[in-house]
Write an enzyme that holds these catalytic residues in place. Sequence first.
Site, PDB file in Angstrom:
ATOM      1  N   CYS A 119       0.840  -1.211   0.000  1.00 19.42           N
ATOM      2  CA  CYS A 119       0.000   0.000   0.000  1.00 19.42           C
ATOM      3  C   CYS A 119       0.869   1.253   0.000  1.00 19.42           C
ATOM      4  O   CYS A 119       1.357   1.691   1.049  1.00 19.42           O
ATOM      5  CB  CYS A 119      -0.926  -0.017   1.218  1.00 19.42           C
ATOM      6  N   CYS A 151      -0.516   4.115   2.090  1.00 18.41           N
ATOM      7  CA  CYS A 151      -0.321   3.953   3.544  1.00 18.41           C
ATOM      8  C   CYS A 151       1.133   4.215   3.943  1.00 18.41           C
ATOM      9  O   CYS A 151       1.393   4.817   4.972  1.00 18.41           O
ATOM     10  CB  CYS A 151      -0.676   2.540   4.001  1.00 18.41           C
ATOM     11  N   ASP A 152       2.076   3.727   3.148  1.00 17.62           N
ATOM     12  CA  ASP A 152       3.471   3.681   3.611  1.00 17.62           C
ATOM     13  C   ASP A 152       4.431   4.581   2.840  1.00 17.62           C
ATOM     14  O   ASP A 152       5.600   4.701   3.234  1.00 17.62           O
ATOM     15  CB  ASP A 152       3.993   2.229   3.522  1.00 17.62           C
TER      16      ASP A 152
END
Length: 312
Positions: free
Chosen positions: A135, A138-139
């Site tokens: 992701c 997300c990261d």
Amino acid sequence: MQVKDFDIVILGGGPAGFSAAIYASRGAATTAIVDVNMLGGQPSNYLELENYPGFGKIGGFDMMEKFEEHADMFGVEKFPMQEIESIDLISNPKIIKTKEFEFRAKSIIVATGAKPMKLNVPGELEYVGRGVSYCAVCDGAFYKDKIVAVVGGGNSAVEEAMYLTKFASKVYLIHRRDELRADKIVQERAFKNDKLEFVYDSVVTEITGEDLVNCAIIKNVKTANVSELKIDGIFPYIGILPNVDYFNGQVAQDQKGFIITDETMKTSIEGVYAIGDVRNTPLRQVITAASDGAVGAVYAVRYVETLEEVRV
Ligand code: NAP
């Protein structure tokens, strides 16, 4: 355990599930959405969408909030973060047991979506959260001024690689062929991005590191040449597999596990419908998931009505 009875229970709260919920509840069926995760599905992790008619550009999370608000207008009951113990699609009523509830439904609509495919190479699972991520949204921010690699040549890989160039100093896009699968408009944008370097005809054979990832071993599939790519993170985006963990072969599935439906979204089981990414479908987009949801819910409502006619 608390028993909850509904006409229709929708398993999965992504675009397909919310669309089905809106159509089912407007069709006067008592409707619930049950999800093992937070509601919103895969698009909640998309940076933005620009191909859902009427919305121009919109963040994935914002879009799913709108879907949820719309379902709320019609009194859909929502049960996120449910730990599922068993699902019986065949019994009547159909039963979903979670740690907290026993859901009984006249009809079930499966909208459980899909999950990222794994590379299945040494080091991949070992380094999840320590340099391997599925992701970028997300990261990505963890990789400011670092070097990362994205694997895959589809829309997801190319779009997420471009997103990562906002943070990383360099992004390698490793693809197993010398031509990308992504839409041409997406490719054109990517080719203009100076921070992106394309590594074609190559597959990752191993991910290595110490505490954190520091290298991807890659093999050129044409020359068989093996080389080391120094990286700080790697994001596999090589496609998806259906979330069908709890069905234990109750419903007909294709070779990859996607649920087979007819054009009304009906599965091999009476009263069970499948919609969105979890079904065997030629296109997996928010719009096609939403469209499946409308069709599936209309036919699920009709099915519930036939049960009531039989009973009268
Ligand atoms: P995809 O389109 O199936 O692409 C998967 C890519 O990974 C392909 O390039 C494939 O290579 C490669 N691949 C597959 N298995 C591999 C392996 N074992 N090792 C290395 N590479 C491998 O998947 P996706 O990009 O996740 O997209 C899924 C669906 O969502 C698609 O329908 C896509 O259009 C849609 N989507 C749309 C948008 C958008 O419109 N904004 C954004 C994201 C996703 P080959 O090309 O050689 O097969």
